[in-house]
Design a protein around this motif. Structure first.
Motif, PDB file in Angstrom:
ATOM      1  N   ASP A  15      -3.199  45.931   8.086  1.00 14.86           N
ATOM      2  CA  ASP A  15      -3.050  47.349   7.778  1.00 14.86           C
ATOM      3  C   ASP A  15      -1.631  47.757   7.389  1.00 14.86           C
ATOM      4  O   ASP A  15      -1.447  48.753   6.694  1.00 14.86           O
ATOM      5  N   TYR A  16      -0.650  47.026   7.878  1.00 18.12           N
ATOM      6  CA  TYR A  16       0.745  47.379   7.624  1.00 18.12           C
ATOM      7  C   TYR A  16       1.488  46.136   7.164  1.00 18.12           C
ATOM      8  O   TYR A  16       1.250  45.040   7.679  1.00 18.12           O
ATOM      9  N   TRP A  17       2.425  46.351   6.245  1.00 15.56           N
ATOM     10  CA  TRP A  17       3.185  45.255   5.661  1.00 15.56           C
ATOM     11  C   TRP A  17       4.666  45.592   5.591  1.00 15.56           C
ATOM     12  O   TRP A  17       5.040  46.740   5.364  1.00 15.56           O
ATOM     13  N   GLY A  18       5.482  44.551   5.757  1.00 17.28           N
ATOM     14  CA  GLY A  18       6.901  44.718   5.528  1.00 17.28           C
ATOM     15  C   GLY A  18       7.232  44.480   4.068  1.00 17.28           C
ATOM     16  O   GLY A  18       6.342  44.194   3.253  1.00 17.28           O
ATOM     17  N   GLN A  19       8.517  44.587   3.739  1.00 17.16           N
ATOM     18  CA  GLN A  19       8.975  44.436   2.365  1.00 17.16           C
ATOM     19  C   GLN A  19       9.241  42.985   1.984  1.00 17.16           C
ATOM     20  O   GLN A  19       9.395  42.685   0.795  1.00 17.16           O
ATOM     21  N   GLN A  70       6.175  50.790  10.763  1.00 20.77           N
ATOM     22  CA  GLN A  70       7.095  50.222   9.781  1.00 20.77           C
ATOM     23  C   GLN A  70       7.504  48.831  10.260  1.00 20.77           C
ATOM     24  O   GLN A  70       7.831  48.641  11.432  1.00 20.77           O
ATOM     25  N   LEU A  71       7.479  47.893   9.327  1.00 21.55           N
ATOM     26  CA  LEU A  71       7.833  46.516   9.638  1.00 21.55           C
ATOM     27  C   LEU A  71       9.021  46.090   8.786  1.00 21.55           C
ATOM     28  O   LEU A  71       9.015  46.312   7.571  1.00 21.55           O
ATOM     29  N   ALA A  88       9.133  45.925  14.474  1.00 21.58           N
ATOM     30  CA  ALA A  88       8.219  47.034  14.227  1.00 21.58           C
ATOM     31  C   ALA A  88       8.795  48.318  14.798  1.00 21.58           C
ATOM     32  O   ALA A  88       9.408  48.312  15.868  1.00 21.58           O
ATOM     33  N   SER A  89       8.568  49.396  14.100  1.00 26.46           N
ATOM     34  CA  SER A  89       8.984  50.720  14.586  1.00 26.46           C
ATOM     35  C   SER A  89       7.918  51.737  14.194  1.00 26.46           C
ATOM     36  O   SER A  89       7.008  51.440  13.434  1.00 26.46           O
ATOM     37  N   ASN A 146       8.906  44.662  20.575  1.00 22.70           N
ATOM     38  CA  ASN A 146       8.124  45.032  19.389  1.00 22.70           C
ATOM     39  C   ASN A 146       8.486  44.144  18.196  1.00 22.70           C
ATOM     40  O   ASN A 146       8.602  44.634  17.063  1.00 22.70           O
ATOM     41  N   THR A 147       8.658  42.873  18.463  1.00 23.45           N
ATOM     42  CA  THR A 147       9.155  41.942  17.450  1.00 23.45           C
ATOM     43  C   THR A 147       8.316  40.668  17.431  1.00 23.45           C
ATOM     44  O   THR A 147       7.881  40.178  18.471  1.00 23.45           O
TER      45      THR A 147
END
Length: 124
Positions: free
Chosen positions: A112-116, A3-4, A24-25, A77-78
């Protein structure tokens, strides 16, 4: 799963600065390349900057070179995007993305992963 969450957006006058953060988490992204993209109203999402897993390799959109700096703190993780000398044309929603490969890339489909997203508005 990753999760971003982006933060740090806002309203700023032309010539001003903002620092975006992407936390990131879920699992560590320290082995992933990370990228920042943006999307202005009525336009397609575009690449802004990317960084390798180690931070040793970076890539920038030509129009932001010398003004924006991408960096990362793997212990936290940032990922960050320092934006200086902002222009009205930088106004957009800024998205953070993670790529399950160490090397940075400009293509949206490589991530592969995106934030809002976080809104950045630069007034003239």
């Amino acid at each position: 799963q990753v999760q971003l969450v982006e933060s740090g957006g806002g309203l700023v006058q032309a010539g001003g600065s903002l620092r975006l953060s992407c936390a990131a988490s879920g699992r560590t992204v320290r082995t992933y390349a990370m990228g920042w993209f943006r999307q202005a109203p009525g336009q397609e999402r575009e690449f802004v900057a990317a960084i390798s897993w180690s931070g040793g390799s970076t890539d920038y959109l030509d129009s932001v070179k010398g003004r924006f700096t991408i960096s990362r703190d793997n212990a936290k993780n940032t990922v960050y995007l320092q934006m200086n000398s902002l222009k009205p044309e930088d106004t957009a929603v800024y998205y953070c993305a993670a790529r399950r490969v160490a090397a940075p890339h400009r293509a949206i489909y490589e991530y592969d992963y995106w934030g809002q997203g976080t809104q950045v508005t630069v007034s003239s």
